[in-house]
Design an enzyme around this catalytic site. Structure first.
Site, PDB file in Angstrom:
ATOM      1  N   CYS A  50       0.821  -1.214   0.000  1.00  0.00           N
ATOM      2  CA  CYS A  50       0.000   0.000   0.000  1.00  0.00           C
ATOM      3  C   CYS A  50       0.851   1.259   0.000  1.00  0.00           C
ATOM      4  O   CYS A  50       0.372   2.333  -0.362  1.00  0.00           O
ATOM      5  CB  CYS A  50      -0.943   0.003   1.197  1.00  0.00           C
ATOM      6  SG  CYS A  50      -0.112  -0.112   2.795  1.00  0.00           S
ATOM      7  N   HIS A  97      19.125   0.137   0.211  1.00  0.00           N
ATOM      8  CA  HIS A  97      17.700   0.473   0.193  1.00  0.00           C
ATOM      9  C   HIS A  97      16.841  -0.736   0.554  1.00  0.00           C
ATOM     10  O   HIS A  97      15.915  -0.630   1.373  1.00  0.00           O
ATOM     11  CB  HIS A  97      17.302   1.004  -1.184  1.00  0.00           C
ATOM     12  CG  HIS A  97      15.859   1.407  -1.277  1.00  0.00           C
ATOM     13  ND1 HIS A  97      15.372   2.561  -0.712  1.00  0.00           N
ATOM     14  CD2 HIS A  97      14.795   0.776  -1.844  1.00  0.00           C
ATOM     15  CE1 HIS A  97      14.065   2.641  -0.931  1.00  0.00           C
ATOM     16  NE2 HIS A  97      13.695   1.569  -1.607  1.00  0.00           N
TER      17      HIS A  97
END
Length: 429
Positions: A50, A97
């Site tokens: 999401c 990351h």
């Protein structure tokens, strides 16, 4: 080779763009097959939640732009000014990351634990789609180990809250006593299950669970004393809900403006509180314009989440240090892998030489030459062909006194200096 991490998230892109870029689990396998078919793309994984859509790719040198071009085309992002919102990381930055994402350092809720499960799901989808090879396989295994170590050795997960908990807490601000509220949950995934648990702990008056698959809704509702309905019956029950929390994987909204307007009219304009934590959004944006309706999207939860941020900042700094060390270790392995690349070219060259000389030997046999003569030609020519370049380079190394290269050659070819010839014993006089 180059490692690429490419994507957009809640920190840099609005929900309207994130929902356009999102992938459902069912669509991911086909997307991965298409992605690794792009020029220069060797491996790939897609992480879509999401809050983010990210591609992790291993690409050939010169093909660094292929993942971006594919994403732009595959998700039909024309005219979206995606360059303004997209981030790209290469090699060590890409590794860092992914480590940060898996440990919750990039999450809206700092240190939230659900993201690690979502990264594992992305890995499983990529593996099942045969989109992974050794480099990304190792990267993901290292990622899981780093996330586990950070969570066990720091307090990054202490006092953390999930997005589901944040949605419930926001609902409590509107309805001071949830024991008087009827809550409709749309979906049956992990986020909705967490919301159901928090609502049950708050002793909500009534819980309704709606899902496309009624069996899943019944299973979830049964665990928390709720009532299950099919998604097709949503309109019949919507007016009962004081609070609606929705999180499905639908590509299209499940609640339209007209549906909510009809429900508000049936409620005689008693206010309704809606939280849409799905991406793509489950509730049409126009619903927010209706009177007596309070609609919050996932991006609106940040204010509530930030209240719980300071207590985990020290743990986040400790996690960053652990991640940096793990990045160094992975990149050392990656650089070593790069050094091994000459093996493939050496083998290809040797096989080409072999095929050329074998063809010439067969020609000799076809012309009626003696098989023994053809075999001698094959052995002699192949030996000379394979050893010509190494021999010439080693002779040059000997002339310039390059002892390091000569010693490396001995180790590479597993040769040893020949034994010195011992002088003969003197004959007795």
């Amino acid at each position: 080779m180059a490692l690429i991490a490419l994507g957009l998230n809640h920190l840099c892109a609005p929900v309207a763009l994130r929902e356009r870029a999102a992938f459902t689990p069912d669509a991911t396998a086909g997307a991965l097959a298409d992605l690794i078919a792009q020029p220069g793309v060797r491996e790939a994984a897609i992480l879509s939640t999401c809050n983010r859509t990210e591609l992790y790719c291993n690409v050939e040198s010169g093909a660094e732009g292929s993942p971006f071009d594919w994403l732009h085309r595959h998700r039909q992002l024309h005219g979206a000014n995606i360059e303004e919102f997209l981030y790209r990381h290469h090699d060590s930055d890409a590794v860092r990351h992914l480590f940060r994402v898996a440990t919750g350092l990039e999450s809206m809720v700092l240190g939230e634990p659900q993201i690690l499960g979502q990264v594992k799901d992305a890995y499983t989808l990529a593996r099942n789609a045969r989109a992974l090879d050794a480099p990304l396989e190792r990267l993901f295994q290292n990622t899981f180990a780093v996330a586990k170590r950070v969570r066990s050795d720091t307090r990054i997960g202490a006092n953390t809250v999930s997005v589901a908990f944040t949605a419930v807490r926001l609902a409590e601000r509107v309805f001071t006593d949830l024991a008087e509220a009827c809550v409709l949950l749309i979906g049956a995934g992990e986020t909705i299950e967490l919301a159901a648990r928090h609502l049950t702990e708050a002793k909500v008056r009534r819980l309704i669970v709606a899902n496309r698959t009624l069996d899943n809704a019944q299973a979830l509702a049964g665990r928390f004393g709720g009532y299950a309905i099919a998604l097709t019956d949503l309109e019949k029950h919507l007016a009962e809900a004081d609070i609606v929390i929705s999180s499905t994987a639908s590509r299209e909204p499940v609640l339209s403006r007209s549906m909510v307007a009809a429900a508000i009219a049936a409620r005689r304009h008693k206010p309704m509180f809606l939280v849409d934590i799905a991406v793509p959004r489950d509730i049409e944006a126009e619903v927010a314009r209706l009177p007596d309706v309070f609609l919050y999207t996932i991006d609106d939860l940040r204010e509530v989440i930030d209240e719980n941020l300071r207590s985990r900042q020290q743990a986040a700094e400790e996690a960053e240090a652990m991640i940096e060390l793990s990045v160094e270790h992975f990149m050392a392995w990656w650089r070593a892998l790069e050094l091994h690349n000459p093996i493939a070219s050496v083998r290809r060259s040797a096989e080409a030489d072999r095929d050329e000389i074998l063809a010439r030997a067969r020609t000799l046999l076809a012309r009626g030459r003696n098989p023994e003569e053809a075999l001698e030609f094959l052995a002699h020519s192949l030996t000379n062909k394979l050893l010509h370049a190494p021999s010439a380079n080693l002779r040059a190394a000997a002339l310039r006194g390059d002892a390091e290269l000569l010693q490396a050659a001995e180790k590479l070819f597993e040769t040893q200096p020949g034994p010195r010839k011992q002088p003969a014993d003197p004959k007795p006089g």
